[in-house]
Design an enzyme around this catalytic site. Structure first.
Site, PDB file in Angstrom:
ATOM      1  N   HIS A   1       0.841  -1.197   0.000  1.00  0.00           N
ATOM      2  CA  HIS A   1       0.000   0.000   0.000  1.00  0.00           C
ATOM      3  C   HIS A   1       0.872   1.240   0.000  1.00  0.00           C
ATOM      4  O   HIS A   1       1.930   1.240   0.624  1.00  0.00           O
ATOM      5  CB  HIS A   1      -0.930   0.017   1.221  1.00  0.00           C
ATOM      6  CG  HIS A   1      -2.054   0.974   1.050  1.00  0.00           C
ATOM      7  ND1 HIS A   1      -1.946   2.308   1.395  1.00  0.00           N
ATOM      8  CD2 HIS A   1      -3.286   0.806   0.524  1.00  0.00           C
ATOM      9  CE1 HIS A   1      -3.082   2.911   1.096  1.00  0.00           C
ATOM     10  NE2 HIS A   1      -3.908   2.032   0.571  1.00  0.00           N
TER      11      HIS A   1
ATOM     12  N   ASP B   1      -7.904  -5.477  -0.260  1.00  0.00           N
ATOM     13  CA  ASP B   1      -8.367  -6.348  -1.342  1.00  0.00           C
ATOM     14  C   ASP B   1      -7.970  -7.811  -1.160  1.00  0.00           C
ATOM     15  O   ASP B   1      -8.380  -8.659  -1.936  1.00  0.00           O
ATOM     16  CB  ASP B   1      -7.802  -5.848  -2.687  1.00  0.00           C
ATOM     17  CG  ASP B   1      -8.345  -4.474  -3.046  1.00  0.00           C
ATOM     18  OD1 ASP B   1      -9.544  -4.261  -2.851  1.00  0.00           O
ATOM     19  OD2 ASP B   1      -7.567  -3.622  -3.499  1.00  0.00           O
TER      20      ASP B   1
HETATM   21  N1  CMC Z   1       4.303  -7.634  -4.846  1.00  0.00           N
HETATM   22  C1  CMC Z   1       5.658  -7.596  -4.998  1.00  0.00           C
HETATM   23  N2  CMC Z   1       6.393  -6.488  -4.813  1.00  0.00           N
HETATM   24  C2  CMC Z   1       5.740  -5.367  -4.437  1.00  0.00           C
HETATM   25  C3  CMC Z   1       4.344  -5.335  -4.269  1.00  0.00           C
HETATM   26  C4  CMC Z   1       3.627  -6.529  -4.482  1.00  0.00           C
HETATM   27  N3  CMC Z   1       2.299  -6.550  -4.329  1.00  0.00           N
HETATM   28  N4  CMC Z   1       3.961  -4.090  -3.915  1.00  0.00           N
HETATM   29  C5  CMC Z   1       5.090  -3.361  -3.872  1.00  0.00           C
HETATM   30  N5  CMC Z   1       6.160  -4.133  -4.188  1.00  0.00           N
HETATM   31  C6  CMC Z   1       7.583  -3.707  -4.196  1.00  0.00           C
HETATM   32  C7  CMC Z   1       7.874  -2.820  -5.388  1.00  0.00           C
HETATM   33  O1  CMC Z   1       8.276  -3.607  -6.498  1.00  0.00           O
HETATM   34  C8  CMC Z   1       8.977  -1.941  -4.846  1.00  0.00           C
HETATM   35  O2  CMC Z   1      10.145  -2.707  -4.809  1.00  0.00           O
HETATM   36  P1  CMC Z   1      11.608  -2.016  -5.037  1.00  0.00           P
HETATM   37  O3  CMC Z   1      11.770  -1.070  -3.871  1.00  0.00           O
HETATM   38  O4  CMC Z   1      12.563  -3.136  -5.025  1.00  0.00           O
HETATM   39  O5  CMC Z   1      11.528  -1.299  -6.346  1.00  0.00           O
HETATM   40  C9  CMC Z   1       8.562  -1.723  -3.384  1.00  0.00           C
HETATM   41  O6  CMC Z   1       7.772  -2.871  -3.048  1.00  0.00           O
HETATM   42  C10 CMC Z   1       7.735  -0.453  -3.157  1.00  0.00           C
HETATM   43  O7  CMC Z   1       6.552  -0.538  -3.952  1.00  0.00           O
HETATM   44  P2  CMC Z   1       6.002   0.598  -4.909  1.00  0.00           P
HETATM   45  O8  CMC Z   1       5.377  -0.052  -6.089  1.00  0.00           O
HETATM   46  O9  CMC Z   1       7.062   1.605  -5.153  1.00  0.00           O
HETATM   47  O10 CMC Z   1       4.903   1.238  -3.974  1.00  0.00           O
HETATM   48  P3  CMC Z   1       3.698   2.160  -4.406  1.00  0.00           P
HETATM   49  O11 CMC Z   1       3.299   2.914  -3.208  1.00  0.00           O
HETATM   50  O12 CMC Z   1       4.043   2.946  -5.626  1.00  0.00           O
HETATM   51  O13 CMC Z   1       2.542   1.121  -4.830  1.00  0.00           O
HETATM   52  C11 CMC Z   1       0.761  -0.428  -4.690  1.00  0.00           C
HETATM   53  C12 CMC Z   1       1.539   0.697  -3.978  1.00  0.00           C
HETATM   54  C13 CMC Z   1      -0.477  -0.736  -3.863  1.00  0.00           C
HETATM   55  C14 CMC Z   1       0.315   0.051  -6.077  1.00  0.00           C
HETATM   56  C15 CMC Z   1       1.663  -1.681  -4.816  1.00  0.00           C
HETATM   57  O14 CMC Z   1       2.004  -2.141  -3.542  1.00  0.00           O
HETATM   58  C16 CMC Z   1       1.004  -2.787  -5.622  1.00  0.00           C
HETATM   59  O15 CMC Z   1       1.102  -2.793  -6.840  1.00  0.00           O
HETATM   60  N6  CMC Z   1       0.302  -3.776  -4.960  1.00  0.00           N
HETATM   61  C17 CMC Z   1      -0.402  -4.804  -5.672  1.00  0.00           C
HETATM   62  C18 CMC Z   1      -1.761  -4.269  -6.152  1.00  0.00           C
HETATM   63  C19 CMC Z   1      -2.751  -4.064  -5.029  1.00  0.00           C
HETATM   64  O16 CMC Z   1      -2.947  -4.931  -4.186  1.00  0.00           O
HETATM   65  N7  CMC Z   1      -3.437  -2.914  -5.042  1.00  0.00           N
HETATM   66  C20 CMC Z   1      -4.456  -2.570  -4.063  1.00  0.00           C
HETATM   67  C21 CMC Z   1      -4.022  -1.455  -3.182  1.00  0.00           C
HETATM   68  S1  CMC Z   1      -5.066  -1.219  -1.733  1.00  0.00           S
HETATM   69  C22 CMC Z   1      -6.643  -0.806  -2.274  1.00  0.00           C
HETATM   70  C23 CMC Z   1      -6.727   0.268  -3.257  1.00  0.00           C
HETATM   71  O17 CMC Z   1      -6.000   1.249  -3.275  1.00  0.00           O
HETATM   72  O18 CMC Z   1      -7.603   0.170  -4.100  1.00  0.00           O
END
Ligand code: CMC
Length: 387
Positions: free
Chosen positions: A265, A322
């Site tokens: 998140h 989710d």
């Molecule tokens: N699986 C594997 N790696 C992950 C995941 C994941 N679900 N989420 C984040 N990471 C890694 C990401 O690759 C990055 O790694 P590194 O530092 O090595 O580059 C690190 O964790 C930080 O993640 P980020 O993508 O920079 O974080 P963000 O704040 O931009 O993204 C997020 C947040 C929710 C989009 C992301 O965690 C994600 O894609 N999760 C999976 C999709 C998901 O479950 N979404 C629902 C979110 S909650 C409800 C809503 O908002 O609707």
């Protein structure tokens, strides 16, 4: 214009001041108008929470009764909206239908397209979109699964009426669990879809256009679309024999675009308080319905293993809202491609309250970020024949 700093994904950019939802990502705190989400989930109802989000205070008994009656009075869709839902190809994604018919509602309420509605009109917008979107959600589910529509019954509570229109059996406990899910989705400050609602509304576009755009933003798999993706991921793991370790390895592989859906998140870096409540509700609903779902075992195994893994620990990745919600929807017989519409149904009061707050804030300006230009410098045009 001065110096422009790029903030990809707006990690450190505040877009507005808001008095609606408080979120502390380090401590895992979520409050609507000051009330902790845990208390609201236990004691309140979705319709009361909607009132709270929009008007800022808990209603008196009389206020609540009158609001419920007003929402329930929107018990029919305009004929052309039902026709639109029926005319979509059966392969259409329910979110595409939901967004289209929401903006199409603007034609039925021309006087409510005004970006600066009167107080009475704002109250009407809030009640009508909550009422109509409940019927829209149920109608999309019935039509896309080839079942006849069930009429709304204004004598039932919001969630019980919704369940009846969806054709679900609604024991009191199961209806309460679904109501809790809606409460947990009701608002979440400046997330992608809510920011979209505000950005679109800031151009003086109608509330219907703003909400429809929010539905589109929610559809994305990184946002609300994750609930559908989680279920599909669990299904894939189950079909391949139930070994979730491979999915974890893929999620950690930086050369693989696969992510562990339902994990991580932007703001919560300790735990998502909504996920805690949902996990409990999931156990209750499955026990109530006497459902034994192998996906739940896979999900729990995945969670446990991920939480003990250095990759997830070092990045503060925890299950989000989710991760378990889909297992509840599945137990209730809701088709997987409807999950994100369920999220939209829950988020509707938040979007509307945030839209209203934006319209009522005198500092609101059209959203118009700047950029840092990285293209070609000035060039002479070459005539077509000479290229
Ligand atoms: N699986 C594997 N790696 C992950 C995941 C994941 N679900 N989420 C984040 N990471 C890694 C990401 O690759 C990055 O790694 P590194 O530092 O090595 O580059 C690190 O964790 C930080 O993640 P980020 O993508 O920079 O974080 P963000 O704040 O931009 O993204 C997020 C947040 C929710 C989009 C992301 O965690 C994600 O894609 N999760 C999976 C999709 C998901 O479950 N979404 C629902 C979110 S909650 C409800 C809503 O908002 O609707």
């Amino acid at each position: 214009t001065g110096c422009i700093t790029i903030d990809h994904g707006f990690l450190n950019t505040g877009s507005c001041a808001s008095a609606i939802t408080f979120l502390d990502g380090e401590l895992g705190i979520l409050r609507y108008r000051g009330y902790p989400i845990e208390q609201l989930a236990e004691k309140s109802t979705f319709i009361e929470v909607a009132y709270l989000l929009n008007w800022g205070n808990l209603p008196t008994q009389a206020e609540l009764a009158s609001f419920e009656k007003k929402v329930a009075s929107y018990s029919k869709l305009p004929e052309y909206i039902t026709r639109m839902i029926e005319l979509f190809p059966k392969t259409a994604h329910p979110m595409a239908i939901a967004s289209s018919v929401t903006v199409a509602l603007s034609a039925h309420y021309p006087e409510l397209n005004n970006p600066n509605p009167t107080k009475e009109q704002k109250d009407e917008i809030f009640a009508l979109l909550l009422g109509q979107f409940k019927i829209i959600t149920a109608a999309i589910q019935r039509v896309t699964t080839g079942q006849p529509l069930v009429a709304s019954n204004p004598a039932l509570s919001y969630t019980e009426d919704f369940m009846s229109m969806m054709g679900m059996k609604a024991s009191k406990d199961v209806a309460k669990a679904l109501d809790v899910l809606l409460i947990l989705h009701a608002d979440h400050e400046q997330n992608c879809s809510t920011s979209t609602v505000r950005v679109v509304g800031s151009s003086n576009a109608s509330v219907f256009a703003s909400i429809s755009a929010g539905i589109d933003a929610l559809w994305g798999p990184l946002h609300g679309g994750a609930n559908q993706e989680v279920l599909e991921m669990l299904e894939e793991i189950s079909n391949a024999g139930g070994d979730y370790k491979k999915a974890l390895e893929r999620a950690k592989d930086k050369n693989d675009t696969f992510k562990l859906m339902g994990f991580g998140h932007r703001v919560y870096k300790n735990f998502d308080p909504r996920a805690k409540i949902i996990k409990k509700a999931c156990d209750t609903v499955l026990a109530q319905l006497g459902v034994k779902d192998p996906y739940l075992d896979i999900a729990k195994g995945l969670e446990q293993t991920a939480l003990a893994d250095d990759y997830f620990k070092s990045r503060n990745l925890y299950p989000n809202v989710d991760f378990y919600s889909g297992i509840i929807y599945r137990a209730l017989g809701i088709p997987t491609n409807m999950f994100t519409v369920m999220f939209a149904l829950g988020r509707m009061p938040g979007w509307l309250a945030q839209w209203k707050e934006m319209r009522e804030t005198k500092e609101t300006k059209i959203s118009r970020p700047r950029q840092v230009y990285t293209g070609a410098t000035t060039r002479e045009y070459t005539d077509l024949g000479k290229r």
